[in-house]
Scaffold this motif. Structure first.
Motif, PDB file in Angstrom:
ATOM      1  N   ILE A  35       0.858  -1.189   0.000  1.00 17.22           N
ATOM      2  CA  ILE A  35       0.000   0.000   0.000  1.00 17.22           C
ATOM      3  C   ILE A  35       0.893   1.238   0.000  1.00 17.22           C
ATOM      4  CG2 ILE A  35      -1.759   1.276   1.282  1.00 17.22           C
ATOM      5  CD1 ILE A  35      -2.470  -1.544   2.519  1.00 17.22           C
ATOM      6  N   SER A  36       0.728   2.084  -1.024  1.00 17.31           N
ATOM      7  CA  SER A  36       1.508   3.320  -1.110  1.00 17.31           C
ATOM      8  C   SER A  36       0.660   4.509  -0.721  1.00 17.31           C
ATOM      9  CB  SER A  36       2.018   3.541  -2.540  1.00 17.31           C
ATOM     10  OG  SER A  36       3.046   2.651  -2.838  1.00 17.31           O
ATOM     11  N   LEU A  37       1.260   5.420   0.034  1.00 14.72           N
ATOM     12  CA  LEU A  37       0.612   6.684   0.377  1.00 14.72           C
ATOM     13  C   LEU A  37       1.211   7.743  -0.531  1.00 14.72           C
ATOM     14  CD1 LEU A  37       0.562   4.911   3.107  1.00 14.72           C
ATOM     15  CD2 LEU A  37      -0.006   7.059   4.171  1.00 14.72           C
ATOM     16  N   VAL A  38       0.369   8.390  -1.330  1.00 12.83           N
ATOM     17  CA  VAL A  38       0.824   9.455  -2.218  1.00 12.83           C
ATOM     18  C   VAL A  38       0.042  10.718  -1.903  1.00 12.83           C
ATOM     19  CG1 VAL A  38       1.409   7.828  -4.063  1.00 12.83           C
ATOM     20  CG2 VAL A  38      -0.807   8.978  -4.108  1.00 12.83           C
ATOM     21  N   GLY A  39       0.575  11.846  -2.332  1.00 14.80           N
ATOM     22  CA  GLY A  39      -0.139  13.098  -2.128  1.00 14.80           C
ATOM     23  C   GLY A  39       0.773  14.289  -2.266  1.00 14.80           C
ATOM     24  N   TYR A  40       0.147  15.440  -2.292  1.00 13.39           N
ATOM     25  CA  TYR A  40       0.878  16.690  -2.375  1.00 13.39           C
ATOM     26  C   TYR A  40       1.685  16.860  -1.094  1.00 13.39           C
ATOM     27  CZ  TYR A  40       1.562  21.241  -4.576  1.00 13.39           C
ATOM     28  OH  TYR A  40       2.114  22.310  -5.229  1.00 13.39           O
ATOM     29  N   THR A  41       2.755  17.608  -1.161  1.00 12.65           N
ATOM     30  CA  THR A  41       3.584  17.802   0.028  1.00 12.65           C
ATOM     31  C   THR A  41       2.752  18.445   1.148  1.00 12.65           C
ATOM     32  OG1 THR A  41       5.755  18.583   0.769  1.00 12.65           O
ATOM     33  CG2 THR A  41       4.507  20.076  -0.650  1.00 12.65           C
ATOM     34  N   ASN A  42       2.983  18.034   2.366  1.00 11.22           N
ATOM     35  CA  ASN A  42       2.281  18.506   3.570  1.00 11.22           C
ATOM     36  C   ASN A  42       0.803  18.113   3.634  1.00 11.22           C
ATOM     37  OD1 ASN A  42       4.608  19.758   4.586  1.00 11.22           O
ATOM     38  ND2 ASN A  42       4.188  21.615   3.423  1.00 11.22           N
ATOM     39  N   SER A  43       0.443  17.020   2.960  1.00 16.92           N
ATOM     40  CA  SER A  43      -0.952  16.570   3.022  1.00 16.92           C
ATOM     41  C   SER A  43      -1.221  15.713   4.262  1.00 16.92           C
ATOM     42  CB  SER A  43      -1.318  15.788   1.760  1.00 16.92           C
ATOM     43  OG  SER A  43      -0.526  14.622   1.652  1.00 16.92           O
ATOM     44  N   GLY A  44      -0.160  15.316   4.953  1.00 17.78           N
ATOM     45  CA  GLY A  44      -0.321  14.515   6.165  1.00 17.78           C
ATOM     46  C   GLY A  44      -0.046  13.032   5.946  1.00 17.78           C
ATOM     47  N   LYS A  45       0.631  12.704   4.835  1.00 24.08           N
ATOM     48  CA  LYS A  45       0.944  11.311   4.538  1.00 24.08           C
ATOM     49  C   LYS A  45       1.772  10.660   5.636  1.00 24.08           C
ATOM     50  CE  LYS A  45       3.210  11.632   0.702  1.00 24.08           C
ATOM     51  NZ  LYS A  45       3.688  12.855   1.256  1.00 24.08           N
ATOM     52  N   SER A  46       2.831  11.336   6.044  1.00 19.89           N
ATOM     53  CA  SER A  46       3.737  10.749   7.036  1.00 19.89           C
ATOM     54  C   SER A  46       3.057  10.595   8.394  1.00 19.89           C
ATOM     55  CB  SER A  46       5.011  11.589   7.172  1.00 19.89           C
ATOM     56  OG  SER A  46       5.720  11.561   5.948  1.00 19.89           O
ATOM     57  N   THR A  47       2.189  11.539   8.745  1.00 20.82           N
ATOM     58  CA  THR A  47       1.440  11.435  10.006  1.00 20.82           C
ATOM     59  C   THR A  47       0.539  10.205   9.970  1.00 20.82           C
ATOM     60  OG1 THR A  47       1.471  13.843  10.219  1.00 20.82           O
ATOM     61  CG2 THR A  47      -0.126  12.653  11.579  1.00 20.82           C
ATOM     62  N   LEU A  48      -0.159  10.016   8.846  1.00 21.94           N
ATOM     63  CA  LEU A  48      -1.022   8.848   8.684  1.00 21.94           C
ATOM     64  C   LEU A  48      -0.198   7.567   8.671  1.00 21.94           C
ATOM     65  CD1 LEU A  48      -3.804   7.598   8.160  1.00 21.94           C
ATOM     66  CD2 LEU A  48      -3.457   8.055   5.713  1.00 21.94           C
ATOM     67  N   PHE A  49       0.924   7.596   7.966  1.00 21.44           N
ATOM     68  CA  PHE A  49       1.835   6.454   7.885  1.00 21.44           C
ATOM     69  C   PHE A  49       2.290   6.042   9.286  1.00 21.44           C
ATOM     70  CE2 PHE A  49       6.211   4.834   7.470  1.00 21.44           C
ATOM     71  CZ  PHE A  49       6.048   3.815   6.535  1.00 21.44           C
ATOM     72  N   ASN A  50       2.701   7.032  10.086  1.00 20.24           N
ATOM     73  CA  ASN A  50       3.143   6.758  11.461  1.00 20.24           C
ATOM     74  C   ASN A  50       2.022   6.143  12.289  1.00 20.24           C
ATOM     75  OD1 ASN A  50       5.751   7.691  11.069  1.00 20.24           O
ATOM     76  ND2 ASN A  50       5.284   9.763  11.730  1.00 20.24           N
ATOM     77  N   LEU A  51       0.819   6.640  12.106  1.00 19.70           N
ATOM     78  CA  LEU A  51      -0.339   6.168  12.863  1.00 19.70           C
ATOM     79  C   LEU A  51      -0.656   4.708  12.524  1.00 19.70           C
ATOM     80  CD1 LEU A  51      -2.553   7.191  14.852  1.00 19.70           C
ATOM     81  CD2 LEU A  51      -3.934   7.710  12.842  1.00 19.70           C
TER      82      LEU A  51
END
Length: 195
Positions: free
Chosen positions: A40-56
Motif C-alpha cells: 500500500i503506497s501513500l501518495v499526495g501533495y507535500t504537507n498533506s499529512g501522509k507521514s502522520t497517517l503512515f506513522n499512525l
C-alpha cells in the motif's frame, strides 16, 4: 578542467550508487511479490499529512514536518490490520510543476507506487488549493503510468478537523472519499476497514 573532471567522477559514482540501490529495491520488490504481501503506497501533495497517517497506521516515527520535501525517499514499514500483514510505503510529497529532472531523481521512489496493490491518495482539505493539488498529483501519477481512474486509488481526505465550513464534505462523500484527521486519529478505523 580539474573541477569538471572531479564533478564528472562524482556524478558517475552517484549514478553507480543509484543503480545499486535500484537493484536492492528490485530484489525486495520481488520478495514481496513472491511472499504475496499486499503493498500500500501513500501518495499526495507535500504537507498533506501522509507521514502522520503512515506513522499512525504502522506505529512508526517517520519525520513528519510542515516543510517541502520533509522526506526525500520512500519509507517502507510492515503494518498489521485485522491479523493481516501489509507493506506500507510513504512516498515523497509531490509539488506543482515537478521538474522532469526531479521525476528522474525520484524514479525509484515513484516505481514503488506502480507496483502497489493499493494507492492511498492523501489530500489536505484545509488547504485552499486542495483541488489544484489533486490535479497535480494525478498529473505526476499519469506520467509514471497510473491513470486517475485506476481502481487501486482510494482518496483519503485528511485534516477534516481544521475545516470550519463542512459543505465540501457532501460532494466528497458522494465520490466515496474517506474523511480522516490523522493527527486526531478521526476516521482512521474506517480507512483501515477500507484497506
Amino acid at each position: 578542467e580539474s573541477d569538471k573532471r572531479q564533478l564528472t567522477e562524482r556524478i558517475n559514482r552517484l549514478k553507480k550508487k543509484i543503480l545499486k540501490i535500484n537493484k536492492i529495491r528490485d530484489i525486495q520488490r520481488y520478495r514481496r511479490i513472491k511472499n504475496k504481501i499486499p503493498v500500500i503506497s501513500l501518495v499526495g501533495y507535500t504537507n498533506s499529512g501522509k507521514s502522520t497517517l503512515f506513522n499512525l497506521i504502522t506505529k512508526s516515527s517517520v519525520l513528519s514536518k510542515d516543510m517541502l520535501f520533509a522526506s526525500l525517499d520512500s519509507t517502507i514499514r510492515n503494518g498489521y490490520l485485522n491479523g493481516s500483514n501489509f507493506i506500507f510505503i510513504d512516498t515523497v510529497g509531490f509539488i506543482r510543476d515537478l521538474p522532469t529532472t526531479l521525476i528522474d531523481a525520484f524514479k525509484s521512489t515513484l516505481d514503488e507506487i506502480i507496483n502497489s496493490d493499493l494507492i492511498l491518495h492523501v489530500r489536505d482539505i484545509s488547504d485552499s488549493q486542495y483541488l489544484i493539488h489533486k490535479t497535480e498529483v494525478q498529473k505526476i501519477l499519469s506520467e509514471i503510468g497510473i491513470e486517475k481512474d485506476d481502481k487501486r486509488i482510494v482518496e483519503v481526505i485528511n485534516k477534516i478537523d481544521l475545516v470550519k465550513n463542512k459543505s465540501n464534505f457532501h460532494n466528497l462523500l458522494k465520490h466515496k472519499s474517506i474523511m480522516i484527521s490523522a493527527k486526531k486519529s478521526k476516521g482512521v478505523d474506517k480507512l483501515k476497514k477500507k484497506i
